[in-house]
Design an enzyme around this catalytic site. Sequence first.
Site, PDB file in Angstrom:
ATOM      1  N   LYS A 127      44.861  40.357  37.647  1.00  0.00           N
ATOM      2  CA  LYS A 127      44.671  38.874  38.151  1.00  0.00           C
ATOM      3  C   LYS A 127      46.001  38.484  38.808  1.00  0.00           C
ATOM      4  O   LYS A 127      46.323  37.900  39.955  1.00  0.00           O
ATOM      5  CB  LYS A 127      44.070  37.888  37.642  1.00  0.00           C
ATOM      6  CG  LYS A 127      42.646  38.304  37.400  1.00  0.00           C
ATOM      7  CD  LYS A 127      41.935  37.526  36.365  1.00  0.00           C
ATOM      8  CE  LYS A 127      40.363  37.749  36.001  1.00  0.00           C
ATOM      9  NZ  LYS A 127      39.673  37.070  35.376  1.00  0.00           N
ATOM     10  N   SER A 170      35.522  33.488  33.728  1.00  0.00           N
ATOM     11  CA  SER A 170      36.911  33.280  33.678  1.00  0.00           C
ATOM     12  C   SER A 170      37.375  32.368  34.769  1.00  0.00           C
ATOM     13  O   SER A 170      38.630  32.086  34.703  1.00  0.00           O
ATOM     14  CB  SER A 170      37.478  34.611  33.956  1.00  0.00           C
ATOM     15  OG  SER A 170      37.261  35.095  35.328  1.00  0.00           O
TER      16      SER A 170
END
Length: 815
Positions: free
Chosen positions: A707, A664
């Site tokens: 996030k 990611s």
Amino acid sequence: MQPPRPLPTDKLYHRCDPDSLGFQDSSELEEYFGLLGQERAMGAIELGTGLDREGYNMFVLGPTGTGRHSFVRQYLEKRAAGAPRPSDWCYVNNFSDPRRPAAIELPAGLGSQFRDNVTQLIAEAHTAIPNALESEEYRAQRQAIEEQAQQEQMAAFEEVRENARKRGLGVIQTATGFAFVPLKDGESVISPKEYQRLSDEDKKRLQQDTKELSHELRQMLEQIPGRVRTVMAGVRELDEGVALFAVGSLVTEMLKRYEAFPRVLEYLRAMKSDIANHVELFKRGDAPQMAPNDQMIGEGLILNSGEGSPALRRYGVNLIVDHSDAQGAPVVFETHPTYPYLIGQIEHVSRMGTLVTDFHLIRAGALHRANNGYLIMDALQVLLKPFAWDALKRSLKAGEINIQSLDQAYGFVSTVSLEPEPIPLSTKVIMIGEPHIYYLLQAYDPEFATLFKVKVDFDTQADRADEEVQALARLVGSIARRENLLPIDASGMARLVEESSRLAGDSEMLTTRIADLMDVTREAHYWAEQRESERVTADDVQHAIDAREHRAARIRDRLIREVRRGTIMIDTEGSTTGQVNGLAVFQAGGLGFGHPTRITARVTLGPGKVIDIEREVELGGPIHSKGVLILSNFLGAHYVRDKPLSLSASLVFEQSYSGVEGDSASAAELCALLSAIADLPLKQSMAVTGSVNQLGQVQAIGAVNEKIEGFFNVCRDRGLNGEQAVIIPAANVKHLMLNKEVREAVAAGQFHIYAVRHVDECLSLLTGIDAGERDESGRYPEGTVNHRIVARLEAMADRRIALARSMGGKDKDAD
């Protein structure tokens, strides 16, 4: 190329309108007995329970909290309620081989009746047999047998005495037995002096007669044990006849009562014969003999232990499975599936330092109790218990339950034990476990697929359609009523629906992990009670969510504090070349939270390799390493197609001291690398997340909400300035369920979220310069980011070729 615009607030959260729910509070909702979003699993359970064929046992797999245990148990109990009651099972003494007790099957409820009838028969026999043995007729017959034997013995002795008298000898009894002495005139014993005056011929005759008579007397005495045995046999035969007569009517009555059950008739007839052979067990005041050959293992010791009458220990019934109070088929949930609890066990008792047992000490296991019903077990617990998994498979394959103690089955000790007759097994076994357990068994146990043919796969998500939202509301309301929680009003239920999507990590989905949602509901109930409310509202639900997050957020808050203090180096303003803010996710105490991490890149002239420092020191996982290798291929294919890639680059997660896994951060790593190549600074007010493929497309990642909120928390702690933002993959927009603080900051223009599809869009946002697109000639416009990257890479390639030629050699990778 126009840079993407910030996402509007309506893209950041999928709100649930309380008015759309159609109720004031959950007390108006009907009871819900289904399972949210588990149509596939429910179909599999119906097949597994309805198909009565060998091997169609079920393995229920899914994560904890999806309601696997409760639903399976409720479904099976409902189905079992309409099924017939299974049989009772008893163990009785096998008189011909006591080490192998016999199993008897009876219809439900008759097992306890049979046990009580046998107990009553033995109790009545304890009265009938002694009374018969004490009757005048019995005494007369026994006395006649004994007197006859005594008369025969006296006649034999008188015959020897008469023969001695004829020879002038008499028989006297001494301390050591019988002796022959000379007689005078056949009457009195002669004195020693008179014996000395006898002639030698008379002495010799007397000695010869004494020798012959002693032999005759010895033969007569040797016949005494035989006569005693004859008397005992006669008395035994008399006792047997009396006992058979005394219990005959009792047994006959039971034979008529159980004439439909051959195994019972067989046992009753054998018991009748055995009672006749063991009359001493019923005599008043007589202690049972110690362990004759045809008694049970250690029976003599057990009989003298005071645990019931000796006759009842020998002839009683051990009812191991009793369904007299059952309603339908059994549903057994075994929480501790050890070998003896699963298969059954043979207990022992200690008597005078010796372990002894009999058929009364046979104990049923879970398979016995669940026979002709359903047995539910946790797969992990079965696998953790020694020998339990093998024993379960062995029973299912054989179709019978064979009770063996571990020491007998595996030869641990040499204690003498029993070998009970196996009981036929016909049950549905339902194993419940995590998905990885199922797939491990499927891969490594060849017998698993033949024994557990039905896969019941519980999903973790359900579509957030109107009917599923209504089902979720009814399900939460039903559980709340069963647990006596306050009613939940429409606003509170709408907030729970929204939280369900957040837990699912998808604005278009609902989580099926109802346990997590109910924990929020219970805590919301607590906060509603604290303010003395009659209903749970949206504020109570939000209070519960915030409190749960606060309790688990110590590590997250400490990381934010260390960023503020400068211990952890994260920039949230300004611009820096070859440096970008990536986003990582941490799991701590049940809370998953995001946190920014600095990623840096450095570029020099080299052979075209991108060095992943995390991988070099074995801190990077395989997926992360894969993402870095994709970057190398992207550089060559996207920028310098006709020249060798001539750089040496390094990438690193700064201040990372543990393993790094996942791809990611590959978009952020590529941006840092391209920034270093183009020598263009990147905005530190932005953070990037997303994976990149070889075409430069930005792909979806997980935990996007955590996030974004992780970078937002750091920026908020330092002060929002209107420039801070997070760049996410466009494919993740549908997953956004951001908290209220982030949404309010976006609405106020203090924070931004951008969705991108290609790495060029990331570069445009991070540099503030157009990334650029190739024109018809295949070149990027001057002044664009990509033009600068191509120019730098081509210059490095030319420099490398020139260096190789100046050294009088040729770099094999330079052309």
